[in-house]
Design a protein around this motif. Sequence first.
Motif, PDB file in Angstrom:
ATOM      1  N   ILE A 254       0.862  -1.177   0.000  1.00 58.52           N
ATOM      2  CA  ILE A 254       0.000   0.000   0.000  1.00 58.52           C
ATOM      3  C   ILE A 254       0.906   1.238   0.000  1.00 58.52           C
ATOM      4  O   ILE A 254       1.856   1.285   0.778  1.00 58.52           O
ATOM      5  N   PRO A 255       0.711   2.234  -0.874  1.00 59.09           N
ATOM      6  CA  PRO A 255      -0.472   2.420  -1.724  1.00 59.09           C
ATOM      7  C   PRO A 255      -0.587   1.387  -2.843  1.00 59.09           C
ATOM      8  O   PRO A 255       0.389   0.776  -3.246  1.00 59.09           O
ATOM      9  N   ILE A 256      -1.812   1.234  -3.324  1.00 57.49           N
ATOM     10  CA  ILE A 256      -2.154   0.183  -4.259  1.00 57.49           C
ATOM     11  C   ILE A 256      -1.401   0.336  -5.581  1.00 57.49           C
ATOM     12  O   ILE A 256      -1.237   1.437  -6.100  1.00 57.49           O
ATOM     13  N   ARG A 257      -0.930  -0.779  -6.111  1.00 58.64           N
ATOM     14  CA  ARG A 257      -0.258  -0.784  -7.411  1.00 58.64           C
ATOM     15  C   ARG A 257      -1.285  -0.899  -8.533  1.00 58.64           C
ATOM     16  O   ARG A 257      -2.403  -1.372  -8.323  1.00 58.64           O
TER      17      ARG A 257
ATOM     18  N   ALA B 173      -7.072   2.313   0.546  1.00 56.31           N
ATOM     19  CA  ALA B 173      -5.811   1.617   0.289  1.00 56.31           C
ATOM     20  C   ALA B 173      -4.785   2.527  -0.379  1.00 56.31           C
ATOM     21  O   ALA B 173      -3.696   2.077  -0.730  1.00 56.31           O
ATOM     22  N   GLY B 174      -5.122   3.787  -0.552  1.00 52.55           N
ATOM     23  CA  GLY B 174      -4.166   4.749  -1.082  1.00 52.55           C
ATOM     24  C   GLY B 174      -4.319   5.028  -2.562  1.00 52.55           C
ATOM     25  O   GLY B 174      -3.360   5.442  -3.213  1.00 52.55           O
ATOM     26  N   LEU B 175      -5.507   4.823  -3.114  1.00 57.58           N
ATOM     27  CA  LEU B 175      -5.748   5.126  -4.523  1.00 57.58           C
ATOM     28  C   LEU B 175      -5.518   6.616  -4.758  1.00 57.58           C
ATOM     29  O   LEU B 175      -6.129   7.466  -4.105  1.00 57.58           O
ATOM     30  N   SER B 176      -4.630   6.940  -5.687  1.00 55.89           N
ATOM     31  CA  SER B 176      -4.250   8.344  -5.896  1.00 55.89           C
ATOM     32  C   SER B 176      -5.391   9.128  -6.531  1.00 55.89           C
ATOM     33  O   SER B 176      -6.230   8.570  -7.252  1.00 55.89           O
ATOM     34  N   TRP B 177      -5.396  10.438  -6.264  1.00 53.32           N
ATOM     35  CA  TRP B 177      -6.418  11.302  -6.834  1.00 53.32           C
ATOM     36  C   TRP B 177      -6.293  11.375  -8.354  1.00 53.32           C
ATOM     37  O   TRP B 177      -7.280  11.584  -9.052  1.00 53.32           O
TER      38      TRP B 177
ATOM     39  N   SER C 207      -4.248  -4.013   8.784  1.00 59.08           N
ATOM     40  CA  SER C 207      -4.601  -3.382   7.511  1.00 59.08           C
ATOM     41  C   SER C 207      -5.977  -3.840   7.049  1.00 59.08           C
ATOM     42  O   SER C 207      -6.788  -3.036   6.575  1.00 59.08           O
TER      43      SER C 207
END
Length: 382
Positions: free
Chosen positions: A149-152, A193-197, A316
């Motif tokens: 995390i952040p998600i790939r 999970a950290g999905l970017s903007w 998590s």
Amino acid sequence: MNTPQQRYARTTSNTGADFQRRIDIWGLLRLDPVLTSLLIAASLLGLIALYSASGADLTMTLKQASSFVLGFGVMLIFARITPNSYAYISPWLYGLSSILLVAVVFIGEVRMGAQRWIDIPGVTSVQPSEFLKLAMPMMIAWYLSTRPIPIRFRDLLVCIVMILVPVGLIAEQPDLGTSILVFMSGFFVLFFAGLSWRLIGGMAALAAAAAPVAWTFLHDYQRRRVITLFDPESDPLGNGWNIIQSKTAIGSGGLSGKGWLDGTQSHLHFLPEGHTDFIIAAFSEEFGFIGVIVLLTLYLAILIRAIQIATNAQTSYGRLLAGAITMSFFVYVFVNAGMVSGILPVVGVPLPFISYGGTAIITLMSGFGVLMSIQAHRKLMG
């Protein structure tokens, strides 16, 4: 002869013992006292609202009360299951729910033009899409909890497939409201999970570009609902009737409302589905702006406590799942209030704890039972 100091010591000791016993009871039940109290308050308010919105139908109200009792019983059971056990069963529950969704296509029972149920002869009928409201966030949280995390991007694609396949099957039944709720429950896990903007913006742009294509796949009644959203007066006696009467009921409540059991829009049957999807309109008419503020404050308190539980989760998996369940509850409230007030299309999403319906109550309480489990076992492990 007892001295004042001795009497004080005994009183203090007894008070402390009583307090400790109360703590032990909550701990034994694996329930969070704050969240449980808020849920009980919401349930009681829901029964009060339903009794009036149903036209003082005591049978319906008692049936709803029995659903609450059953729901709290389910919550008690779910609270005792450890988060590790939830993580273990997540792929199995998701897989079984997805198989049942496929089975609906072939052997599903049709009711009111929708094919959503599987009939179990001599027992009951089940709606597999309801299982996905909990199975979806459990599955995505389980998958991502074992990955960086952040998600790939690769993991994102896998999750999108796991989300869209069941959502597509549910939308085809057709059940747009449930498909939205299931989609959002999975999306929130991706978000936490950290999905970017940047990716969120890209997905939104892609969805907007695909909207004209998606429009052609909508059923006729779904297209009419969207069109009616922008111009309800174009068909005031048809598709626009629900929104127009709902707005009338909300506006007529004023500041303090007409009073309990004194609403006219619902009691004179101008307001359709006044005890289910549009119950907040009936509630607004009788309790006014003040009553709605009280209800929204209660919802906000539930959300704040649930967010605290999600934030304090030790694993998590627990944080992702608790966050998704919490935000899914918010979507319930937002979508229902939005469609009743005319800012969103009518999609058939019930108002939590207020709308009539046993299945929705049990689904909600199952989710809160998982939250209770994450909170209780955090304490046990801490």
